[in-house]
Design a protein around this motif. Structure first.
Motif, PDB file in Angstrom:
ATOM      1  N   GLN A   1       0.955   2.846   3.341  1.00  0.00           N
ATOM      2  CA  GLN A   1       2.022   1.875   3.610  1.00  0.00           C
ATOM      3  C   GLN A   1       1.525   0.445   3.428  1.00  0.00           C
ATOM      4  O   GLN A   1       2.185  -0.387   2.813  1.00  0.00           O
ATOM      5  CB  GLN A   1       2.552   2.085   5.022  1.00  0.00           C
ATOM      6  CG  GLN A   1       3.743   1.196   5.364  1.00  0.00           C
ATOM      7  CD  GLN A   1       4.197   1.416   6.786  1.00  0.00           C
ATOM      8  OE1 GLN A   1       3.382   1.386   7.708  1.00  0.00           O
ATOM      9  NE2 GLN A   1       5.491   1.660   6.962  1.00  0.00           N
ATOM     10  N   ARG A   2       0.323   0.167   3.936  1.00  0.00           N
ATOM     11  CA  ARG A   2      -0.226  -1.184   3.777  1.00  0.00           C
ATOM     12  C   ARG A   2      -0.574  -1.465   2.312  1.00  0.00           C
ATOM     13  O   ARG A   2      -0.434  -2.593   1.837  1.00  0.00           O
ATOM     14  CB  ARG A   2      -1.451  -1.355   4.668  1.00  0.00           C
ATOM     15  CG  ARG A   2      -1.063  -1.380   6.140  1.00  0.00           C
ATOM     16  CD  ARG A   2      -2.240  -1.435   7.066  1.00  0.00           C
ATOM     17  NE  ARG A   2      -1.797  -1.369   8.457  1.00  0.00           N
ATOM     18  CZ  ARG A   2      -2.615  -1.322   9.498  1.00  0.00           C
ATOM     19  NH1 ARG A   2      -3.933  -1.332   9.304  1.00  0.00           N
ATOM     20  NH2 ARG A   2      -2.126  -1.269  10.723  1.00  0.00           N
TER      21      ARG A   2
ATOM     22  N   VAL B   1      -6.246  -4.146  -0.653  1.00  0.00           N
ATOM     23  CA  VAL B   1      -6.572  -3.523   0.634  1.00  0.00           C
ATOM     24  C   VAL B   1      -7.981  -2.954   0.565  1.00  0.00           C
ATOM     25  O   VAL B   1      -8.334  -2.237  -0.363  1.00  0.00           O
ATOM     26  CB  VAL B   1      -5.565  -2.407   0.963  1.00  0.00           C
ATOM     27  CG1 VAL B   1      -5.993  -1.643   2.221  1.00  0.00           C
ATOM     28  CG2 VAL B   1      -4.172  -2.974   1.138  1.00  0.00           C
TER      29      VAL B   1
ATOM     30  N   LEU C   1       2.620  -2.468   0.809  1.00  0.00           N
ATOM     31  CA  LEU C   1       2.996  -3.834   1.213  1.00  0.00           C
ATOM     32  C   LEU C   1       2.222  -4.885   0.417  1.00  0.00           C
ATOM     33  O   LEU C   1       2.790  -5.868  -0.065  1.00  0.00           O
ATOM     34  CB  LEU C   1       2.741  -4.013   2.718  1.00  0.00           C
ATOM     35  CG  LEU C   1       3.665  -3.246   3.662  1.00  0.00           C
ATOM     36  CD1 LEU C   1       3.190  -3.403   5.111  1.00  0.00           C
ATOM     37  CD2 LEU C   1       5.111  -3.732   3.523  1.00  0.00           C
TER      38      LEU C   1
ATOM     39  N   GLN D   1      -0.451   5.191   7.143  1.00  0.00           N
ATOM     40  CA  GLN D   1      -0.537   3.746   7.389  1.00  0.00           C
ATOM     41  C   GLN D   1      -1.297   3.037   6.267  1.00  0.00           C
ATOM     42  O   GLN D   1      -0.915   1.940   5.854  1.00  0.00           O
ATOM     43  CB  GLN D   1      -1.230   3.506   8.732  1.00  0.00           C
ATOM     44  CG  GLN D   1      -0.392   3.920   9.934  1.00  0.00           C
ATOM     45  CD  GLN D   1      -1.152   3.797  11.240  1.00  0.00           C
ATOM     46  OE1 GLN D   1      -2.387   3.767  11.249  1.00  0.00           O
ATOM     47  NE2 GLN D   1      -0.421   3.729  12.354  1.00  0.00           N
TER      48      GLN D   1
END
Length: 638
Positions: A17-18, A40, A21, A14
């Motif tokens: 993945q973020r 992030v 993004l 996750q």
């Protein structure tokens, strides 16, 4: 064990993945105005205590943060508002520089002045010729038209500035309303997201603040309600989700001049222009105050000074019909505007009493109930206040008087002595016979005189009005070498008047000189000029005005005063060109510094893309391994 491995792998998956993004979001917004690079922010999940020690539980994503530097953003806003003001000022200034530069060319004001006085010199050479007189009138009309043309162009520039002020005010209102709306939207969005920052909405708000600073200098204070935006003088434009309004309306002192009004909560307060600096609006207001008024007053002083001093000399001459000269030009007078907010009924009268002392200032007259204060405004700068209690008062060649009515406390008046000069000057003489080229007196001496005395042609004395006995015949009879008697004056016959050879002899508004040594019984006559068609004495005196220092307290001729104005505006244009260029370079450097921290670097994002891709693949491998381990356990239990 498998759940722990699965959880760790899933958290890593996750997080990667973020990261992918956010990186993709950065890349796709590389060219978006006002976009700030996002990143992030992640941290280690709390470890689980076991008998063998604390075992890690993977990673957690805390937030997505903007690479936002408030200090650099303020620097960019400051540099941007300064650059916008200077660039706007310079772009407007180029119009004035072009106007005055053209007026120095083949069809401008300086050539028109030269042509007018050139035709006057030609008429002085041939005063009896109608063609020469008509040429002078034609060139006078051309000179007047040039004044009118330049004044019309100034009016067009001022109207353009007014339209831009209205447009800028409307845009400021729009930006303020959008910032207030975003304050509300951001507050709602972040409240629903447990306080996580709405980065893209914050970018949009910061971009609106940057656009606002392009229009006017604005100060931002951040609070729980969002941005509070204040203008230069501390007036609130945005308070949380509420936005006030600015409006441009005609000034109470001058309907052709727009003033900015702050409207909030039903109250309307005029804003001081000095507090509305920065941005396009600040540049427009500064240009209007420092340049348009200065150029208009400077042109007006040349026009009024030319008309007034030329008329004074023309009235001392005699026209082709034998009459004393009248006004050659229509001389515009001062403009006095009473504030529309005055409560008294007073009418203030202003009259030019000395063209030599005329300045290029405007004047603000106010009354506090006991004293009058008069403050000059020159080149947009307020000068030293003069205080007085009664009228009349004279300042810089202008006499002020209370014509009628009563002045109430708080009443104000704007006095503009030269503002209408270039637009209202006109030629009064339309008949060539009305040009006063001759002198109204003539001197003579009989051939029977026995001495060596010689009398001059004589001059008519200023100031006006002309002596009513000017053209009455007068005879000077010498009773000795040092005295003479006067006869025929109509106002008395002085006797035994002392005489000095070459000294001035003044009676009835004229002055003559007698040189040499008169003998007793010698006579000299001064009388009306009955045959002055071919006389050019007053034409020569009119022509001498071209090079006489009749303006700026005797410090400048007509062309000299105009040349000072041209030089002042040329130097100002060059100054603005240099400072605007330097400020633009500073803005570029400041933006580059900000973008080095907040901007999207595609090389860096490409590296992040590979890093997060590899992390994603590695996290997938962890999950695959956990799955294989779980399958192995199942095989054992069968």
């Amino acid at each position: 064990m498998s759940n722990g491995i699965f959880g760790i792998g899933l958290s890593a998956l996750q997080a990667a993945q973020r990261g992918l993004l956010v990186t993709g979001h950065n890349i796709s917004n590389t060219a978006t105005p006002g976009y700030t690079r996002q990143q992030v922010i992640q941290s280690t999940s709390d470890a689980r205590a076991t008998g063998s020690g604390f075992i890690g539980q993977g990673v957690q994503v805390d937030t997505v943060k903007r690479a936002y530097n408030q200090f650099l953003s303020r620097q960019v806003a400051q540099a941007g508002t300064e650059s916008s003001q200077l660039e706007t000022y310079f772009s407007q200034m180029k119009q004035i520089d072009s106007l005055l530069a053209d007026s120095m060319g083949g069809s401008g004001l300086s050539p028109a002045l030269q042509d007018f006085f050139g035709s006057l010199q030609e008429m002085a050479t041939n005063p009896a010729e109608v063609a020469s007189r008509q040429s002078m009138l034609s060139n006078a009309e051309m000179l007047v038209r040039q004044f009118h043309s330049m004044n019309s162009q100034l009016n067009e520039i001022q109207e353009g500035v007014n339209r831009q002020i209205e447009n800028s005010t409307a845009l400021i209102n729009t930006l303020g309303a959008q910032i207030a709306k975003l304050n509300e939207t951001i507050h709602m969005a972040e409240s629903s997201a447990n306080g996580q920052p709405a980065n893209d909405l914050r970018d949009q708000r910061d971009e609106l603040v940057a656009q606002l600073n392009d229009e006017v200098r604005a100060t931002v204070v951040q609070s729980d309600e969002g941005y509070s935006v204040f203008l230069g003088g501390g007036q609130p434009l945005v308070m949380g989700s509420q936005a006030s309004q600015l409006t441009a309306r005609p000034s109470a002192m001058d309907a052709d001049r727009l003033e900015i009004i702050h409207v909030m909560g039903g109250s309307s307060i005029p804003l001081k222009e000095a507090n509305l600096d920065g941005g396009k609006l600040g540049g427009l207001l500064q240009f209007r105050n420092e340049i348009i008024d200065t150029v208009r007053n400077g042109l007006g002083r040349v026009a009024i000074g030319l008309a007034g001093t030329f008329n004074e000399q023309h009235r001392l001459g005699q026209d082709a019909q034998g009459n004393l000269g009248g006004d050659f030009f229509t001389t515009p007078g001062p403009v006095v505007a009473a504030s529309t907010e005055n409560t008294g009924s007073a009418v203030i009268d202003a009259e030019i009493v000395s063209y030599r002392d005329l300045d290029v200032s405007d004047y603000r007259l106010s009354f506090d109930g006991a004293n009058y204060t008069l403050q000059p405004i020159r080149n947009g700068v307020e000068g030293t206040v003069q205080t007085f209690t009664t009228f009349p008062q004279t300042v810089d060649g202008v006499r002020l008087n209370l014509a009628s009515g009563t002045v109430a406390a708080g009443d104000e008046f704007l006095i503009r002595p030269t503002a209408k000069g270039a637009g209202q000057i006109a030629v009064s003489v339309q008949d060539t016979d009305k040009i006063a080229a001759a002198a109204p007196i003539r001197t003579s001496a009989p051939t029977t005189n026995t001495g060596t005395g010689r009398i001059s042609a004589g001059t008519v004395n200023a100031p006006l009005p002309t002596d009513p006995n000017l053209q009455q015949a007068v005879t000077l009879t010498f009773t000795s070498a040092t005295t003479f008697d006067v006869s025929g004056t109509g106002t008395g016959n002085p006797a035994s008047v002392p005489f000095t050879a070459g000294g001035p002899i003044t009676f009835n508004g004229w002055t003559v000189q007698i040189t040499g040594t008169p003998q007793p019984g010698d006579t000299f006559s001064i009388g009306p000029n009955t045959d002055g068609v071919a006389d050019n004495r007053n034409a020569l005196l009119l022509g001498a005005l071209q090079s006489s220092n009749t303006l700026a307290a005797g410090g400048a001729s007509y062309r000299g005063a105009y040349g000072q104005l041209v030089s002042l505006m040329g130097n100002k244009t060059r100054e603005l060109e240099v400072t605007a260029g330097a400020q633009a370079a500073l803005l570029t450097q400041t933006r580059a510094l900000q973008q080095s921290e907040a901007g999207v670097n595609l090389d860096e994002e490409a590296a992040n893309l590979l890093r997060y891709q590899q992390a994603y693949q590695a996290a997938s491998k962890v999950i695959q391994t956990a799955n294989q381990m779980f399958d192995a356990l199942l095989e054992i239990t069968r």
